[in-house]
Motif scaffolding. Sequence first.
Motif: not given
Length: 821
Positions: A332-343
């Motif tokens: 509940x106290x630790x969050x990892x977020x990753x993203x990749x975008x190509x435009x």
Amino acid sequence: MSRQGSRRSREDVGRMSLDTPFQYLVRCLATVLLVLFVPLSAINAQTNIGELRLKVTDPSGLAVAKASVALRSDANQYNNTLQTDDAGRLQALRLPFGTYQIEINKSGFAPLSESIEIRSQLPTDASAELRVARLTEQVTVAANNTLINPDQPGSVSQIGSAAIESRLSSLPGRTVQDLVNSQPGWLYEGNAVLHPRGSEYQTQFVVDGIPLTDNRSPSFGPELEADDVDSVSIYTAGIPAEYGRKMGGVVELSTMQDTTPGFHGEAVLSGGSFDTAGAFFKGQEVWGKNTFGFSASGAGTGHYLNPVVTQNYTNRGTTGDFSVDYERDFTPNDRLTMSVRHEFSRYELPNEQVQQAAGQIQTADNFETMGIISYRHIFSSHAVADIHAMVRDNANDFYSNANSTPVLLTQHNSFREGYVRGTFTLDHGHSEWKVGFESDNMFLNENTKYVVADATQFDDSTPCQSGSIDDPQRDGPCTFQFTGNRPDLEQSAFAQDLYHVGNWTINAGLRWDHYQLLLNRQAVDPRFAISRYFPSAGVVVHFSYDRVFQTPSFENILYSSSPQLTALSSDFLRLPVEPSEGNYYEVGLTKAFAGKLRFDANYFRRLVSNYADDDQIDNTTISFPIAFRKAIVYGAEGKLDLAQWGRFSGYLSYSYEVGNAWNPVTGGLFLGDNADAAESELSGHFPDSQDQRNTVRGRLRFQVAPRVWVAGGIQYDTGLPFEFQCDPSLTLQQCIGGEAATYGQDIVNRINFVRGRILPSFQVNASAGVDLYTSDRFKVHFQADGENLSNVLDVIDFGGLFSGNAIGPPRSFALRLRTDF
């Protein structure tokens, strides 16, 4: 409903004693010192975004699964319905600060309606206990409490998901820009370049906490599709200290994220005039502690940029993007977020009459790939730290065919950016302290080449003025090529205190910026915003002061500052472009009427030294940054928002703006006659290019039936100024006749050459929408739009390609089919 966590209730805060002015000053100084001595590892997302964690139970304390929870905030245009999981819990992410009405429904239980405040970046924990329903029990929802945000220290414009979904259709490449341009204080110049309150190229978009400070107009970079956005928050004053570098306006974009377990998403098909067609798809799977999402879109049109003549020559464009993101809550106290975008975007440049007759084809493209990773750790209910990092590659190309005139231009510019930003947020008593840093390292590469094809279109000081192109007896080369690269290194640190006590809210901050590209500069800037809520009158009064340090636009800055350019002309002026520094002031109020209507009014004044603008090298379509000694911009804005009154909703906004810039020029490159003018004009002032005195935007929606609505809107612009120079040997009418031969008589008829102003334009638009199918799982909605139904010839800018002529679309129609699942 009970609430635990980081914030005390308004009543509790009101009973606490105020700090003395000396005590508050000491605490603000202590906050500043934290920037230097507290180890940081963080970035939070947007500065006014929070999170709700709700648990729903029955009278015995057991979890209530699959309960429907409706969240509504009229001030934020937020209206969403979520569902609790098997443990009776739900998370509502990325909620703009404000008061929310919560209505909980579950079969067999009495409905529960309460209000809750989100005014901290720390998660707000709340619990609700449902009672067993009685046969005669009813619930009355008092949503009028959400019409204004009593804790907002400055003015913030909000655009919610409902307004985004039912927006007027846009041409590809400008869906988000059109949303922003509908707000007071903003206006377009050519090719959807946004200008907030008289600022040139000083807009930054913040996408889920990552600032993008380069030009995001269709002619410079790909856009983030509006269908991928859940909410928009817009600052033009009272800007928190964590934002810097580009300070004309800050546009925060929150992308959509639904924490409901399972697979869900949306698909949009669109099409309309100018052979425009597009498609968008977004899907998201939520299981356990994991969320995986992806999106893709593509669009094409025959009206990509604003043409320079009414015939809309050579103006096709295509866009596309693809993104993947993953998020995991380890605890509940630790969050990892990753993203990749190509435009990407590929497009043609509109021709003038002469260029079209010559057979010119100029094309350009832009490719961008970015990767983002962030991590958040909550230390306690009072402290949170995050870290965000981004790497992105951006490349812009420009090509000319052999028939291009007056120059054959080729350009290959690119940059690689490495960005990291951190914040640490501590909630203590009345205050929410926040300290942070950011480091942005951008490595610029420029490669520009041109060949003069028609020297007769340039003045006498320009190379290749006479004879054949390869005649060596010129005062400069007929061909020119520049290649350069250099790092742009920028660092900053900030501290701010968001202070609530009673009905007062204060946001006090201090920011340090360092800029190193061609110059090495730094600045320390204070920010201050204060508001007072008067509950009995339903009024919030606010004042803000922002000291800003704005870095120059980096597009072609190496090219325009190179000593090689002295070979282009024997008559030139080249000065380094200093960062802009300024003082922004705003005073305003927000008033609620009858729980249905909200009125916002602001007066602002901006005083800027080294006022940033842009210019171009003759007619090469290469723009680069310049600066003038100072500018003063002032004006007033007002907006009426009708949240929902029976079947009606909508808004009406008005902006009044006066902007002037003062000579002499203090930065940039000028050649030939432009150099002579820049050196001779050492005093005096002139209207800046965004000096549009009166701007009106409005839209009214009527719910004809539960599944059918219609809407109508207006757009009124009194016209931008332009600079027109007539050859002294000719009469004004002869000069005007020459302009008519170049651009067409219909365009010249829309110009007041005596006043140096484009004539006003008034446009009408209309929309209709219908829910074709609705169920618990699916919703299919169809919308039809008609824009510029008055078919006015909308001359936005006048004067020449890119920096000059820009013609808005004529009467057009668009269709959009949206499916949510």
